[in-house]
Design an enzyme around this catalytic site. Sequence first.
Site, PDB file in Angstrom:
ATOM      1  N   ALA A  15       0.833  -1.209   0.000  1.00  0.00           N
ATOM      2  CA  ALA A  15       0.000   0.000   0.000  1.00  0.00           C
ATOM      3  C   ALA A  15       0.869   1.260   0.000  1.00  0.00           C
ATOM      4  CB  ALA A  15      -0.932  -0.002   1.209  1.00  0.00           C
ATOM      5  N   LYS A  76      -4.420 -13.660 -14.450  1.00  0.00           N
ATOM      6  CA  LYS A  76      -5.584 -14.202 -13.744  1.00  0.00           C
ATOM      7  C   LYS A  76      -6.849 -13.783 -14.491  1.00  0.00           C
ATOM      8  CE  LYS A  76      -8.167 -13.444  -9.460  1.00  0.00           C
ATOM      9  NZ  LYS A  76      -8.242 -12.638  -8.241  1.00  0.00           N
ATOM     10  N   VAL A 189       8.601   5.055  13.242  1.00  0.00           N
ATOM     11  CA  VAL A 189       7.889   6.106  13.973  1.00  0.00           C
ATOM     12  C   VAL A 189       7.677   5.610  15.398  1.00  0.00           C
ATOM     13  CG1 VAL A 189       5.727   7.391  14.168  1.00  0.00           C
ATOM     14  CG2 VAL A 189       6.748   6.993  11.915  1.00  0.00           C
TER      15      VAL A 189
HETATM   16  P1  FAD Z   1       1.862  -4.081   5.395  1.00  0.00           P
HETATM   17  O1  FAD Z   1       2.300  -4.977   4.305  1.00  0.00           O
HETATM   18  O2  FAD Z   1       1.656  -4.706   6.740  1.00  0.00           O
HETATM   19  O3  FAD Z   1       2.930  -2.910   5.509  1.00  0.00           O
HETATM   20  C1  FAD Z   1       2.999  -2.099   6.663  1.00  0.00           C
HETATM   21  C2  FAD Z   1       4.243  -1.238   6.576  1.00  0.00           C
HETATM   22  O4  FAD Z   1       4.205  -0.319   7.644  1.00  0.00           O
HETATM   23  C3  FAD Z   1       5.559  -2.000   6.689  1.00  0.00           C
HETATM   24  O5  FAD Z   1       6.484  -1.480   5.773  1.00  0.00           O
HETATM   25  C4  FAD Z   1       6.051  -1.677   8.114  1.00  0.00           C
HETATM   26  O6  FAD Z   1       7.450  -1.695   8.229  1.00  0.00           O
HETATM   27  C5  FAD Z   1       5.492  -0.264   8.241  1.00  0.00           C
HETATM   28  N1  FAD Z   1       5.339   0.175   9.623  1.00  0.00           N
HETATM   29  C6  FAD Z   1       4.557  -0.351  10.589  1.00  0.00           C
HETATM   30  N2  FAD Z   1       4.726   0.349  11.735  1.00  0.00           N
HETATM   31  C7  FAD Z   1       5.618   1.325  11.470  1.00  0.00           C
HETATM   32  C8  FAD Z   1       6.227   2.350  12.245  1.00  0.00           C
HETATM   33  N3  FAD Z   1       5.934   2.505  13.541  1.00  0.00           N
HETATM   34  N4  FAD Z   1       7.116   3.167  11.655  1.00  0.00           N
HETATM   35  C9  FAD Z   1       7.441   3.021  10.351  1.00  0.00           C
HETATM   36  N5  FAD Z   1       6.915   2.070   9.585  1.00  0.00           N
HETATM   37  C10 FAD Z   1       6.021   1.223  10.131  1.00  0.00           C
HETATM   38  N6  FAD Z   1      -4.923  -8.538  -1.000  1.00  0.00           N
HETATM   39  C11 FAD Z   1      -5.137  -8.795  -2.294  1.00  0.00           C
HETATM   40  O7  FAD Z   1      -5.351  -7.870  -3.070  1.00  0.00           O
HETATM   41  N7  FAD Z   1      -5.117 -10.071  -2.766  1.00  0.00           N
HETATM   42  C12 FAD Z   1      -4.935 -11.143  -1.955  1.00  0.00           C
HETATM   43  O8  FAD Z   1      -4.897 -12.274  -2.437  1.00  0.00           O
HETATM   44  C13 FAD Z   1      -4.747 -10.893  -0.571  1.00  0.00           C
HETATM   45  N8  FAD Z   1      -4.562 -11.912   0.286  1.00  0.00           N
HETATM   46  C14 FAD Z   1      -4.410 -11.637   1.616  1.00  0.00           C
HETATM   47  C15 FAD Z   1      -4.316 -12.696   2.528  1.00  0.00           C
HETATM   48  C16 FAD Z   1      -4.225 -12.425   3.893  1.00  0.00           C
HETATM   49  C17 FAD Z   1      -4.156 -13.552   4.874  1.00  0.00           C
HETATM   50  C18 FAD Z   1      -4.182 -11.079   4.347  1.00  0.00           C
HETATM   51  C19 FAD Z   1      -4.045 -10.769   5.809  1.00  0.00           C
HETATM   52  C20 FAD Z   1      -4.245 -10.037   3.454  1.00  0.00           C
HETATM   53  C21 FAD Z   1      -4.384 -10.299   2.088  1.00  0.00           C
HETATM   54  N9  FAD Z   1      -4.504  -9.263   1.177  1.00  0.00           N
HETATM   55  C22 FAD Z   1      -4.729  -9.540  -0.132  1.00  0.00           C
HETATM   56  C23 FAD Z   1      -4.336  -7.860   1.593  1.00  0.00           C
HETATM   57  C24 FAD Z   1      -2.923  -7.386   1.195  1.00  0.00           C
HETATM   58  O9  FAD Z   1      -1.955  -8.230   1.741  1.00  0.00           O
HETATM   59  C25 FAD Z   1      -2.694  -5.955   1.682  1.00  0.00           C
HETATM   60  O10 FAD Z   1      -3.775  -5.169   1.299  1.00  0.00           O
HETATM   61  C26 FAD Z   1      -1.457  -5.375   1.059  1.00  0.00           C
HETATM   62  O11 FAD Z   1      -0.365  -6.214   1.208  1.00  0.00           O
HETATM   63  C27 FAD Z   1      -1.126  -4.029   1.651  1.00  0.00           C
HETATM   64  O12 FAD Z   1      -0.603  -4.158   2.953  1.00  0.00           O
HETATM   65  P2  FAD Z   1      -0.137  -2.833   3.673  1.00  0.00           P
HETATM   66  O13 FAD Z   1       0.926  -2.215   2.857  1.00  0.00           O
HETATM   67  O14 FAD Z   1      -1.321  -2.048   4.013  1.00  0.00           O
HETATM   68  O15 FAD Z   1       0.473  -3.352   5.067  1.00  0.00           O
END
Ligand code: FAD
Length: 535
Positions: A15, A76, A189
Site C-alpha cells: 500500500a 488471472k 515512527v
Molecule cells: P503491510 O504490508 O503490513 O505494511 C505495513 C508497513 O508499515 C511496513 O512497511 C512496516 O514496516 C510499516 N510500519 C509499521 N509500523 C511502522 C512504524 N511505527 N514506523 C514506520 N513504519 C512502520 N490482498 C489482495 O489484493 N489479494 C490477496 O490475495 C490478498 N490476500 C491476503 C491474505 C491475507 C491472509 C491477508 C491478511 C491479506 C491479504 N490481502 C490480499 C491484503 C494485502 O496483503 C494488503 O492489502 C497489502 O499487502 C497491503 O498491505 P499494507 O501495505 O497495508 O500493510
Amino acid sequence: MNPTNDIKIIGGGSAGWMAAATLVSQFPNKEITLIESPNISTVGVGESTIGQINNWLALLGIQDADFMPHCDASYKLSIGFENFYRKDSGQFHYPFGRPYTENNKSELNDWYFKKFLHPDTPVSDYAECLFPQMALVTQNKVHKNLDGRLPDFNFHQDVAYHFDATKFALWLRDHYCLPKGVRHVLAEVKDVKLNDDVGVEYVTLDNGGKVTADLFLDCTGFKALLIDKALKEPFESFEDVLPNNSAWATAIPYRDKEKELVGYTNCTAIDNGWVWNIPLWSRIGSGYVYSDKHVSDDDALLEFKKHIDHGEELDYRNIKMRTGTHRRTWVKNVCAIGLSSGFIEPLESNGLYTAHEFLLRLVRTLQRDHVSQWDRDVYNSATKTLLTEFKEFVAMHFALSHRDDTEYWRDVMNRQYSDNLVDMQPSFVHGYVSAVFGKMRDYRFDSDGGLHCIATGMNWFPTDFPTIQSLNYNSREKCQLPLGNDVASWEMYWKSAIDNLNNRKQDWKDSVKDAPSLFDVLRGIHMNKQIEEQT
Ligand code: FAD
C-alpha cells in the site's frame, strides 16, 4: 483550508509504495516521502488482484512487460469457488469482464430458463455460457483477442494478475518511485504528537528526527499507527458477517507446472474456512483462512497440511487479521490507505483493490490542491460505500452456503447477514446504492460486480414456475412470450435461446483452441520476450 504539498507516507508495504507511485506520477511537484521501519515486516501476502488494477496501472503508465518478469507474475482471468455451497458441491467460476448477452432473449436470465427446463445442467455451465474468456480458462490458454474472436473480451481490462506482492512493492520502489524523486527514509515512527486543529503535528522517528507534513498517509498495515492508535478513530468490525480472523500461508513448489499453473485463483471451502491457491510463475501461493473461534491455530495447520497434501516440508506462517474499517479513513491531516484503512478478508482479493481504488479517489481530491472538510467528507463517503458494498458482496459467499457439516459452517449458515434485509422496504431497496442484500432478495442481477455469478454458483436463482415466469418482465420481447403454465410452449419458445447459449459456448472454445498455453505465454514474458510475439 489545508495545502497538500508535503506528503509523508508512513509504511513501505504494497500500500505504501502504491501510494508513493500514484502520487509521484500524478503530482510531480509535490514533495513525497516514504518512511518505513527496517524492523517491522510487511504482511507478506496479497498475491491475487482483480481487473480494476488495470485502470490504476494505466494511470501510472505501467505495462505488463515492465513489472511481470520482476514479480513472479502470472495472468488471472477468473476466480474459482469450490465446495462453498455444500461439501463436495464442486466448482463454479466468477470470471472478469462483463457477461455477453447479445442476442439473448432476456439478458442474464436466459441461462435460468435453460436450468429450469434442463435441471441437470451444472451451475458451472453458467459462466461458460455467458463469459467468452471462460473458453481460455477451461483450456488454460491466453489470447490477447486483437482479432475479436471472443466478443467483448478486452484483454487489458478483463485480465488481472497473480504476483508476489512483496516483489511488486520493491519493483515500484526501485523502478518507479525512487527514479521519479520519491524520498525514502528507513526509520521507525516511535511517537505521534497530536494537535487539535491539524491532526498530527509531527511524528518522532527512532533516530530522533521530528517529521511534519501537510498530509500523512497511514500505510502501517494492521497497526494503523496514525488513524487508530494516535487519532483513535472508531473501528467498525465486520465480524458479524465475516467469520474469519486468521490465516496460515505457505508457498508450494510445482509438481507439474504446465498443468498446475492455471489462470485463476482457486478458493476451496474446507472444515473451518477456505483455502486459496494462487499460481505464480515460480511457485503456488496458498493459504488457509479460518476462524480461531472454531479451530485452534495448531489444528488449523493440520487441516491445511492435509488439504494441500504435499510431500515436502514447507514453511508456514500464521497471520492474524482484523476485519472492519474505521468510521472515517481520512481524519484531519491523516488518510489511511491499505490494511490500516480497513480489511474485508482475502476472499475476492479485495486488499490491493481497496488500496488502488482509494488512491484514485485521493488523486481526485488532491487535484484541488487545498483540502476542505467537504473534500474529506466526500472522500470518506465514497471509500466507505466502496468498502461496505464489497464487504456485503464477500459476505454473500458465506450467507448463501448450505454447508452444515461442521460447527463452523453451521455458524455461518445460521448468522443473520443483514438487519437491513429484514427491515428494508422495497422502495428503499431500489433506491439505495449499497443494496447487495436487496438485489439478492429480489433476484435483481445486473451485469456488474459478479453478484450473479456467485448467486448462481451458490444455487440462488429462481427455480419455481411463478418466479421464473416473472423474469420475462425484463425480456426484450416480453409481449411475444407465451404466458400461463404451459411448459411445452415455454420449451418451444426458449429452445432457440438455449441453443444460442450452447452453440456460443462451443464456438468460443473452438475459436481459441489453438491459442498458446498460459505456461508458454508466461515463459515468454519471464524470458523477457514481448507478449505480442506469443499471442
Ligand atoms: P503491510 O504490508 O503490513 O505494511 C505495513 C508497513 O508499515 C511496513 O512497511 C512496516 O514496516 C510499516 N510500519 C509499521 N509500523 C511502522 C512504524 N511505527 N514506523 C514506520 N513504519 C512502520 N490482498 C489482495 O489484493 N489479494 C490477496 O490475495 C490478498 N490476500 C491476503 C491474505 C491475507 C491472509 C491477508 C491478511 C491479506 C491479504 N490481502 C490480499 C491484503 C494485502 O496483503 C494488503 O492489502 C497489502 O499487502 C497491503 O498491505 P499494507 O501495505 O497495508 O500493510
